[in-house]
Design an enzyme around this catalytic site. Sequence first.
Site, mmCIF file in Angstrom:
data_model
loop_
_atom_site.group_PDB
_atom_site.id
_atom_site.type_symbol
_atom_site.label_atom_id
_atom_site.label_comp_id
_atom_site.label_asym_id
_atom_site.label_seq_id
_atom_site.Cartn_x
_atom_site.Cartn_y
_atom_site.Cartn_z
ATOM 1 N N LYS A 133 -14.108 33.409 -26.022
ATOM 2 C CA LYS A 133 -13.302 33.883 -27.158
ATOM 3 C C LYS A 133 -12.934 32.723 -28.084
ATOM 4 O O LYS A 133 -12.964 31.561 -27.674
ATOM 5 C CB LYS A 133 -12.044 34.590 -26.661
ATOM 6 C CG LYS A 133 -11.059 33.687 -25.975
ATOM 7 C CD LYS A 133 -9.698 34.334 -25.831
ATOM 8 C CE LYS A 133 -8.733 33.322 -25.228
ATOM 9 N NZ LYS A 133 -7.348 33.645 -25.285
ATOM 10 N N LYS A 172 -7.890 27.984 -29.560
ATOM 11 C CA LYS A 172 -7.435 26.691 -30.073
ATOM 12 C C LYS A 172 -7.890 25.550 -29.186
ATOM 13 O O LYS A 172 -8.060 24.431 -29.645
ATOM 14 C CB LYS A 172 -5.895 26.664 -30.093
ATOM 15 C CG LYS A 172 -5.272 27.330 -31.290
ATOM 16 C CD LYS A 172 -3.753 27.342 -31.178
ATOM 17 C CE LYS A 172 -3.234 28.764 -31.145
ATOM 18 N NZ LYS A 172 -1.785 28.892 -31.286
ATOM 19 N N LYS A 215 -6.318 28.634 -16.558
ATOM 20 C CA LYS A 215 -5.632 27.392 -16.951
ATOM 21 C C LYS A 215 -5.739 26.347 -15.842
ATOM 22 O O LYS A 215 -5.873 25.158 -16.106
ATOM 23 C CB LYS A 215 -4.153 27.673 -17.260
ATOM 24 C CG LYS A 215 -3.938 28.321 -18.615
ATOM 25 C CD LYS A 215 -4.082 27.311 -19.754
ATOM 26 C CE LYS A 215 -3.846 27.875 -21.127
ATOM 27 N NZ LYS A 215 -4.939 28.615 -21.724
HETATM 28 P P1 TYM Z 1 -1.234 32.260 -27.827
HETATM 29 O O1 TYM Z 1 -0.600 31.282 -28.748
HETATM 30 O O2 TYM Z 1 -2.224 31.766 -26.849
HETATM 31 O O3 TYM Z 1 -1.939 33.408 -28.644
HETATM 32 C C1 TYM Z 1 -1.248 34.047 -29.679
HETATM 33 C C2 TYM Z 1 -1.799 35.422 -29.941
HETATM 34 O O4 TYM Z 1 -3.141 35.366 -30.431
HETATM 35 C C3 TYM Z 1 -3.958 36.250 -29.688
HETATM 36 N N1 TYM Z 1 -5.308 35.682 -29.623
HETATM 37 C C4 TYM Z 1 -6.421 36.389 -29.854
HETATM 38 N N2 TYM Z 1 -6.617 37.680 -30.181
HETATM 39 C C5 TYM Z 1 -7.895 38.095 -30.365
HETATM 40 N N3 TYM Z 1 -8.974 37.275 -30.210
HETATM 41 C C6 TYM Z 1 -8.822 35.973 -29.880
HETATM 42 N N4 TYM Z 1 -9.871 35.189 -29.755
HETATM 43 C C7 TYM Z 1 -7.505 35.484 -29.685
HETATM 44 N N5 TYM Z 1 -6.984 34.265 -29.341
HETATM 45 C C8 TYM Z 1 -5.646 34.413 -29.314
HETATM 46 C C9 TYM Z 1 -3.309 36.325 -28.311
HETATM 47 O O5 TYM Z 1 -3.686 37.497 -27.634
HETATM 48 C C10 TYM Z 1 -1.852 36.312 -28.695
HETATM 49 O O6 TYM Z 1 -1.426 37.599 -29.067
HETATM 50 N N6 TYM Z 1 1.121 34.458 -24.103
HETATM 51 C C11 TYM Z 1 1.135 34.532 -25.558
HETATM 52 C C12 TYM Z 1 2.396 33.955 -26.141
HETATM 53 C C13 TYM Z 1 3.639 34.694 -25.743
HETATM 54 C C14 TYM Z 1 3.972 36.040 -26.082
HETATM 55 C C15 TYM Z 1 5.268 36.267 -25.518
HETATM 56 C C16 TYM Z 1 3.324 37.034 -26.773
HETATM 57 C C17 TYM Z 1 4.685 34.190 -25.036
HETATM 58 N N7 TYM Z 1 5.656 35.134 -24.890
HETATM 59 C C18 TYM Z 1 5.883 37.502 -25.651
HETATM 60 C C19 TYM Z 1 3.959 38.270 -26.906
HETATM 61 C C20 TYM Z 1 5.215 38.492 -26.345
HETATM 62 C C21 TYM Z 1 -0.128 33.832 -26.085
HETATM 63 O O7 TYM Z 1 -1.166 34.057 -25.596
HETATM 64 O O8 TYM Z 1 -0.017 32.971 -27.092
#
Ligand code: TYM
Length: 324
Positions: free
Chosen positions: A192, A195, A112
């Site tokens: 990967k 968004k 990031k």
């Molecule tokens: P975020 O919004 O970036 O991603 C949400 C979820 O989508 C999964 N993900 C993917 N999985 C497989 N392949 C991909 N290309 C891919 N892109 C996204 C992410 O692994 C995630 O599961 N840090 C978390 C948000 C969070 C969270 C938490 C999750 C905050 N607190 C507590 C679990 C428990 C996240 O990456 O969000």
Amino acid sequence: MKKRVYSGIRATGRLHLGNYLGAVKGMLALQDEYECIFSVVDLHTITVPYDPSTLQNSIREIIIDYLAVGLDPKKCHLEIQSKVPQHTELAYFLSTIYPVSRLEDLPTYKDKKAQYPKYVNMGLLYYPVLMAADVLLYKGELVPVGIDQEPHLEVMREIARKFNSMFGPVFPQPQRFKTEGEYIPSLLGSGKMSKSVEGSYINLTDNSEEIRKKIRSVPTATTSGGEMTEGTKVLFKLLEFFAKDKTAQFMKEYDDGTLQFVKLKDYLADAIFAHLKPIQGKRQEFLENPKLVDEIIKDGISKCTVMAEETMRQVRQKMGFVGK
Ligand code: TYM
């Protein structure tokens, strides 16, 4: 008592296939068996540049996506992180027992920093501590997330162990619930699906034309056979999820050198849309019933607040914040 499950998604736009296959599929698999809390983690959303005027709408869109894919408020609690202030209270307490140097070393923080060199803020460094607090607040034991979140799960477990050894046992050691789609690659052929990378993803709300266009632009070789390009691997990976029964046939054609990529691409695009169409239909129903969505949100938050306060009472007491 049923084991607790927690997961969250940031409110950075509509859900894409990576979120769906990597995280949401896991949530769906667990909601029947465990006590689940699925959140829109809006406080994590603001660690990178964002637009305050659209934030509330983005939060609601994720809740509606959750409902549309089949998360059932009768089986799980839907939460908006900032509406349960115990998240930030616990995060602050936990931040006092975790070294800054470990946070600075995390690959997610480094990524990031590289992505937004002018937006390196405390919240970004603090991200994994808040994430640990999210799960530990509910004593969550299983966390359905993609493989990219494994370093954050490590931090979570370290924090839980350290807290328990310093103040007495309160927290479990959360484990990642692995999904088949734990890593969905970008449609661009490297990295990967994400968004923040335009052209890399398909949203759950995309129509058949958009999906066809995006799949058609996945870079492939001019002829099939031999070592696969990254783009071709993406197509086969998605086939596994959306048209498994056709994979062997397309693979054989690829190996024989007779595969017409456009045929594979159009077949795949149609299969993805066929899968998403009922989800989009359900989405429309929820959009047309805002009162129901409001009630679901209100109910989720009120149930979560009760659970959160229970943990916080223990934490405050253990850390010496309750007078005699
Ligand atoms: P975020 O919004 O970036 O991603 C949400 C979820 O989508 C999964 N993900 C993917 N999985 C497989 N392949 C991909 N290309 C891919 N892109 C996204 C992410 O692994 C995630 O599961 N840090 C978390 C948000 C969070 C969270 C938490 C999750 C905050 N607190 C507590 C679990 C428990 C996240 O990456 O969000």
